[in-house]
Design an enzyme around this catalytic site. Structure first.
Site, short mmCIF file in Angstrom:
data_model
loop_
_atom_site.label_atom_id
_atom_site.label_comp_id
_atom_site.label_asym_id
_atom_site.label_seq_id
_atom_site.Cartn_x
_atom_site.Cartn_y
_atom_site.Cartn_z
N ILE A 95 -8.23 -9.69 -11.17
CA ILE A 95 -8.77 -9.13 -12.41
C ILE A 95 -10.26 -8.93 -12.22
O ILE A 95 -10.98 -9.87 -11.87
CB ILE A 95 -8.47 -10.07 -13.60
N LEU A 96 -10.72 -7.71 -12.41
CA LEU A 96 -12.14 -7.41 -12.21
C LEU A 96 -12.92 -7.83 -13.46
O LEU A 96 -12.41 -7.77 -14.59
CB LEU A 96 -12.31 -5.91 -11.96
N MET A 107 -4.24 -7.45 -6.74
CA MET A 107 -3.83 -8.64 -7.50
C MET A 107 -5.00 -9.47 -8.02
O MET A 107 -4.94 -10.70 -8.02
CB MET A 107 -2.91 -9.51 -6.62
N ASN A 143 1.57 3.03 -2.64
CA ASN A 143 0.85 3.95 -3.54
C ASN A 143 -0.40 4.50 -2.87
O ASN A 143 -0.74 5.66 -3.05
CB ASN A 143 0.48 3.24 -4.85
N ASN A 188 -5.33 2.00 -13.02
CA ASN A 188 -4.38 1.04 -12.45
C ASN A 188 -2.97 1.57 -12.67
O ASN A 188 -2.73 2.30 -13.63
CB ASN A 188 -4.53 -0.33 -13.14
N HIS A 202 0.94 0.22 -13.25
CA HIS A 202 1.67 -0.99 -13.60
C HIS A 202 3.16 -0.65 -13.74
O HIS A 202 3.50 0.35 -14.36
CB HIS A 202 1.12 -1.56 -14.91
N GLY A 241 0.78 -1.23 0.00
CA GLY A 241 0.00 0.00 0.00
C GLY A 241 0.82 1.28 0.00
O GLY A 241 0.33 2.32 0.47
#
Ligand code: GRF
Length: 194
Positions: A97-98, A95, A22, A112, A114, A20
């Site tokens: 995938i929605l 972690m 970010n 997001n 990356h 966390g």
């Protein structure tokens, strides 16, 4: 210029699975003078996520979600987010995938971060793969989330040089510093168009 007070700030939910850093950085930026947003929810799929400590520290509502029954869980989560007047979702080390359906409910409103220069190195182990391929640069990308992994519209990117002596760990740390600069900028950019 219109002054923003606590009540008319834009509500952001941050989804995390781990450290966390970010999240903490976005919280910090939300306290900045004239910030237009507040982090009003922290969502996690991992009850042991270290980042959950920031919920307590900064008095932010948190929700631990068991994603085993994705369909039902996501349906309830959408309702929960809407009830809490969430206008933007920031994935930060989340972690999972929605589903398409979930994303459709927040179309163009899920970001997001990356740790690579997308479209290169989608998915996991980005730093290891970039070093192995002798790339001269890597970096980080903030992008909109669509139903394909790490593939939505790119909002902002930052290049980071890869040194000969770099290990995946040293590169990850240098990129993380840039992530912390990039994510708030991307949030501001998106909020300007909401
Ligand atoms: C970051 O490197 C981010 O790019 C990736 O996961 C990491 C999360 O770090 N998606 P943290 O939990 O924000 O410290």
């Amino acid at each position: 210029m219109k002054k923003l007070n606590g009540t008319n700030k834009i509500n952001i939910a941050v989804f995390i699975s781990g450290k966390g850093s970010n999240l903490k950085n976005l919280i910090k930026h939300s306290y900045a003078y004239n910030s237009k947003f507040r982090i009003s929810l922290i969502i996690t799929d991992n009850s042991k996520a270290l980042g959950l400590k920031f919920a307590k520290k900064f008095h932010i509502k948190k929700k631990i979600v068991n994603f085993d029954n994705t369909k039902l869980v996501e349906k309830n989560l959408v309702m929960f987010l809407k009830r809490n007047k969430i206008s933007l979702i920031c994935l930060a080390g989340f972690m999972r995938i929605l589903s398409k359906k979930f994303i459709k409910n927040f179309n163009g409103k899920i970001l997001n971060i990356h740790p690579s220069l997308l479209p290169k190195y989608k998915g996991l182990n980005t730093h290891k793969r970039a070093i192995k391929n002798k790339e001269k640069f890597s970096g980080c990308t903030v992008h909109l989330v669509n139903s394909k992994l790490d593939s939505g519209k790119i909002i902002l990117q930052k290049k980071v040089k890869i040194f000969k002596k770099d290990t995946p760990k040293s590169l990850a740390l240098r990129i993380l510093v840039q992530e912390h600069a990039l994510y708030p900028k991307a949030v501001k950019k998106i909020l300007a168009n909401l």
